[in-house]
Write a protein that holds these residues in place. Sequence first.
Motif, PDB file in Angstrom:
ATOM      1  N   ASP A  28       0.815  -1.217   0.000  1.00  0.00           N
ATOM      2  CA  ASP A  28       0.000   0.000   0.000  1.00  0.00           C
ATOM      3  C   ASP A  28       0.854   1.276   0.000  1.00  0.00           C
ATOM      4  OD1 ASP A  28      -2.314  -1.611   0.160  1.00  0.00           O
ATOM      5  OD2 ASP A  28      -2.151  -1.659   2.356  1.00  0.00           O
ATOM      6  N   SER A  29       2.074   1.173  -0.564  1.00  0.00           N
ATOM      7  CA  SER A  29       2.921   2.361  -0.673  1.00  0.00           C
ATOM      8  C   SER A  29       2.431   3.309  -1.749  1.00  0.00           C
ATOM      9  CB  SER A  29       4.368   1.964  -0.978  1.00  0.00           C
ATOM     10  OG  SER A  29       4.975   1.345   0.129  1.00  0.00           O
ATOM     11  N   PHE A  30       1.751   2.749  -2.781  1.00  0.00           N
ATOM     12  CA  PHE A  30       1.307   3.561  -3.910  1.00  0.00           C
ATOM     13  C   PHE A  30      -0.174   3.309  -4.172  1.00  0.00           C
ATOM     14  CE2 PHE A  30       5.785   2.625  -4.532  1.00  0.00           C
ATOM     15  CZ  PHE A  30       6.324   3.877  -4.783  1.00  0.00           C
ATOM     16  N   THR A  31      -0.816   4.318  -4.695  1.00  0.00           N
ATOM     17  CA  THR A  31      -2.205   4.182  -5.117  1.00  0.00           C
ATOM     18  C   THR A  31      -2.341   4.794  -6.505  1.00  0.00           C
ATOM     19  OG1 THR A  31      -4.511   4.568  -4.488  1.00  0.00           O
ATOM     20  CG2 THR A  31      -2.972   6.385  -4.152  1.00  0.00           C
ATOM     21  N   GLY A  32      -3.503   4.600  -7.094  1.00  0.00           N
ATOM     22  CA  GLY A  32      -3.705   5.116  -8.442  1.00  0.00           C
ATOM     23  C   GLY A  32      -5.160   5.417  -8.714  1.00  0.00           C
ATOM     24  N   ALA A  33      -5.405   6.077  -9.836  1.00  0.00           N
ATOM     25  CA  ALA A  33      -6.770   6.448 -10.200  1.00  0.00           C
ATOM     26  C   ALA A  33      -7.608   5.232 -10.554  1.00  0.00           C
ATOM     27  CB  ALA A  33      -6.742   7.438 -11.369  1.00  0.00           C
TER      28      ALA A  33
ATOM     29  N   ASP B 288      -1.630  10.378 -11.756  1.00  0.00           N
ATOM     30  CA  ASP B 288      -2.622   9.323 -11.573  1.00  0.00           C
ATOM     31  C   ASP B 288      -2.061   8.159 -10.774  1.00  0.00           C
ATOM     32  OD1 ASP B 288      -0.915   8.632 -13.657  1.00  0.00           O
ATOM     33  OD2 ASP B 288      -2.392   7.304 -14.569  1.00  0.00           O
ATOM     34  N   VAL B 289      -0.738   8.121 -10.535  1.00  0.00           N
ATOM     35  CA  VAL B 289      -0.116   7.174  -9.607  1.00  0.00           C
ATOM     36  C   VAL B 289       0.559   8.007  -8.526  1.00  0.00           C
ATOM     37  CG1 VAL B 289       1.548   5.314  -9.309  1.00  0.00           C
ATOM     38  CG2 VAL B 289       0.256   5.504 -11.452  1.00  0.00           C
ATOM     39  N   LEU B 290       0.208   7.737  -7.268  1.00  0.00           N
ATOM     40  CA  LEU B 290       0.661   8.588  -6.176  1.00  0.00           C
ATOM     41  C   LEU B 290       1.292   7.772  -5.063  1.00  0.00           C
ATOM     42  CD1 LEU B 290      -2.476  10.900  -5.837  1.00  0.00           C
ATOM     43  CD2 LEU B 290      -0.307  11.481  -6.939  1.00  0.00           C
ATOM     44  N   PRO B 291       2.361   8.297  -4.442  1.00  0.00           N
ATOM     45  CA  PRO B 291       2.911   7.649  -3.244  1.00  0.00           C
ATOM     46  C   PRO B 291       2.089   8.056  -2.024  1.00  0.00           C
ATOM     47  CG  PRO B 291       4.218   9.574  -3.804  1.00  0.00           C
ATOM     48  CD  PRO B 291       3.160   9.449  -4.874  1.00  0.00           C
ATOM     49  N   ILE B 292       1.689   7.085  -1.226  1.00  0.00           N
ATOM     50  CA  ILE B 292       0.910   7.406  -0.029  1.00  0.00           C
ATOM     51  C   ILE B 292       1.590   6.928   1.242  1.00  0.00           C
ATOM     52  CG2 ILE B 292      -1.309   7.502  -1.208  1.00  0.00           C
ATOM     53  CD1 ILE B 292      -1.828   4.637  -0.338  1.00  0.00           C
ATOM     54  N   GLY B 293       2.556   6.013   1.125  1.00  0.00           N
ATOM     55  CA  GLY B 293       3.318   5.580   2.291  1.00  0.00           C
ATOM     56  C   GLY B 293       4.519   6.478   2.515  1.00  0.00           C
ATOM     57  N   ALA B 294       4.985   6.573   3.760  1.00  0.00           N
ATOM     58  CA  ALA B 294       6.127   7.439   4.079  1.00  0.00           C
ATOM     59  C   ALA B 294       7.393   7.045   3.316  1.00  0.00           C
ATOM     60  CB  ALA B 294       6.376   7.430   5.590  1.00  0.00           C
ATOM     61  N   PRO B 295       7.777   5.746   3.274  1.00  0.00           N
ATOM     62  CA  PRO B 295       8.986   5.389   2.503  1.00  0.00           C
ATOM     63  C   PRO B 295       8.854   5.745   1.023  1.00  0.00           C
ATOM     64  CG  PRO B 295       8.364   3.604   3.975  1.00  0.00           C
ATOM     65  CD  PRO B 295       7.226   4.567   3.983  1.00  0.00           C
ATOM     66  N   ALA B 296       7.669   5.516   0.459  1.00  0.00           N
ATOM     67  CA  ALA B 296       7.466   5.828  -0.958  1.00  0.00           C
ATOM     68  C   ALA B 296       7.575   7.327  -1.204  1.00  0.00           C
ATOM     69  CB  ALA B 296       6.095   5.319  -1.405  1.00  0.00           C
ATOM     70  N   ARG B 297       7.043   8.130  -0.327  1.00  0.00           N
ATOM     71  CA  ARG B 297       7.120   9.582  -0.505  1.00  0.00           C
ATOM     72  C   ARG B 297       8.554  10.081  -0.392  1.00  0.00           C
ATOM     73  NH1 ARG B 297       1.711  11.862   2.704  1.00  0.00           N
ATOM     74  NH2 ARG B 297       0.218  11.188   1.097  1.00  0.00           N
ATOM     75  N   VAL B 298       9.331   9.474   0.507  1.00  0.00           N
ATOM     76  CA  VAL B 298      10.745   9.857   0.632  1.00  0.00           C
ATOM     77  C   VAL B 298      11.487   9.526  -0.658  1.00  0.00           C
ATOM     78  CG1 VAL B 298      12.906   9.320   1.814  1.00  0.00           C
ATOM     79  CG2 VAL B 298      10.822   9.692   3.145  1.00  0.00           C
ATOM     80  N   LEU B 299      11.233   8.348  -1.220  1.00  0.00           N
ATOM     81  CA  LEU B 299      11.889   7.964  -2.469  1.00  0.00           C
ATOM     82  C   LEU B 299      11.499   8.894  -3.611  1.00  0.00           C
ATOM     83  CD1 LEU B 299      11.553   4.073  -2.292  1.00  0.00           C
ATOM     84  CD2 LEU B 299      13.635   5.432  -1.998  1.00  0.00           C
ATOM     85  N   VAL B 300      10.225   9.263  -3.665  1.00  0.00           N
ATOM     86  CA  VAL B 300       9.769  10.175  -4.715  1.00  0.00           C
ATOM     87  C   VAL B 300      10.442  11.535  -4.569  1.00  0.00           C
ATOM     88  CG1 VAL B 300       7.763  11.486  -5.520  1.00  0.00           C
ATOM     89  CG2 VAL B 300       7.586   9.019  -5.181  1.00  0.00           C
ATOM     90  N   MET B 301      10.581  12.022  -3.331  1.00  0.00           N
ATOM     91  CA  MET B 301      11.257  13.301  -3.130  1.00  0.00           C
ATOM     92  C   MET B 301      12.727  13.226  -3.521  1.00  0.00           C
ATOM     93  SD  MET B 301       9.613  14.954   0.348  1.00  0.00           S
ATOM     94  CE  MET B 301       9.757  13.491   1.368  1.00  0.00           C
ATOM     95  N   ILE B 302      13.375  12.119  -3.215  1.00  0.00           N
ATOM     96  CA  ILE B 302      14.773  11.949  -3.607  1.00  0.00           C
ATOM     97  C   ILE B 302      14.904  11.974  -5.128  1.00  0.00           C
ATOM     98  CG2 ILE B 302      16.706  10.323  -3.645  1.00  0.00           C
ATOM     99  CD1 ILE B 302      15.873   9.450  -0.839  1.00  0.00           C
ATOM    100  N   GLU B 303      13.980  11.309  -5.824  1.00  0.00           N
ATOM    101  CA  GLU B 303      14.031  11.330  -7.289  1.00  0.00           C
ATOM    102  C   GLU B 303      13.798  12.734  -7.826  1.00  0.00           C
ATOM    103  OE1 GLU B 303      12.406   8.829 -11.127  1.00  0.00           O
ATOM    104  OE2 GLU B 303      11.094   9.030  -9.389  1.00  0.00           O
ATOM    105  N   GLN B 304      12.902  13.487  -7.210  1.00  0.00           N
ATOM    106  CA  GLN B 304      12.669  14.867  -7.643  1.00  0.00           C
ATOM    107  C   GLN B 304      13.937  15.703  -7.510  1.00  0.00           C
ATOM    108  OE1 GLN B 304       9.422  15.878  -5.101  1.00  0.00           O
ATOM    109  NE2 GLN B 304       7.843  15.095  -6.477  1.00  0.00           N
ATOM    110  N   LEU B 305      14.638  15.541  -6.395  1.00  0.00           N
ATOM    111  CA  LEU B 305      15.889  16.274  -6.195  1.00  0.00           C
ATOM    112  C   LEU B 305      16.938  15.856  -7.227  1.00  0.00           C
ATOM    113  CD1 LEU B 305      16.124  16.191  -2.278  1.00  0.00           C
ATOM    114  CD2 LEU B 305      15.530  18.143  -3.719  1.00  0.00           C
TER     115      LEU B 305
END
Length: 232
Positions: free
Chosen positions: A156-161, A188-205
Amino acid sequence: MNEASAYRRRRWRAIARRHPSAFVLAAQLLSLLLFPLLDHMLGGRIVFGAFGALVLVLAVWTVNRTPAINWIAWAIATPAFVLSLLAAFTGSGPLIVWSSLLEALLYFYVAGSLIAYMMSDHRVTSDELFAAGATFTLLAWGFAYVFLVCQAWYPDSFTGAVDPERPRSWLELLFLSVTNLSATGLGDVLPIGAPARVLVMIEQLCGVAYIAIVVSRLIGLSLLRARQHERA
């Protein structure tokens, strides 16, 4: 006829030596076209796994022409190659996780090697321009594999439309990675778990740093070279 064939082989070898990064970029883009065709076919996962193994070999081949230490790439690529094929044939969850980890590590290693290759001098070659595109795809693929591992370790780290409760497919995670790295903002695909959001932020940086440091440098050197030719 034999002389013509030999000439074509020599020509392709010369192109491969001059533009190794172009082959990795082409393989990555070709896999995008193949995967939707194979996704719902019997044995399609096996074929795509084999193609992914080919991309790994091409990635190691590219490292051999960059400042990176080649044996490190082979030390990562060999078990990744074996595990990716075993995971493709067996569908084993643990094998998929470990092969994904190794593939992500290899993609990041090759991407770092290509960045070092592009930053090593003040001359922009055509292969370095291909390397800029190949580095982007390698980073996107690497983070997609990391997202896949995150989803396996933290359900449940990611969800989608579409079907928000189910795990996201590989293609959905790759789509998230590409849109996230390129900052296009499709969500349309979103991180909702804390580890997933951290990884997404790292990729953005990483995406912002790559554009600001590497791509802008290549553009600046290309413009400088063009002005010098105009003055000459």
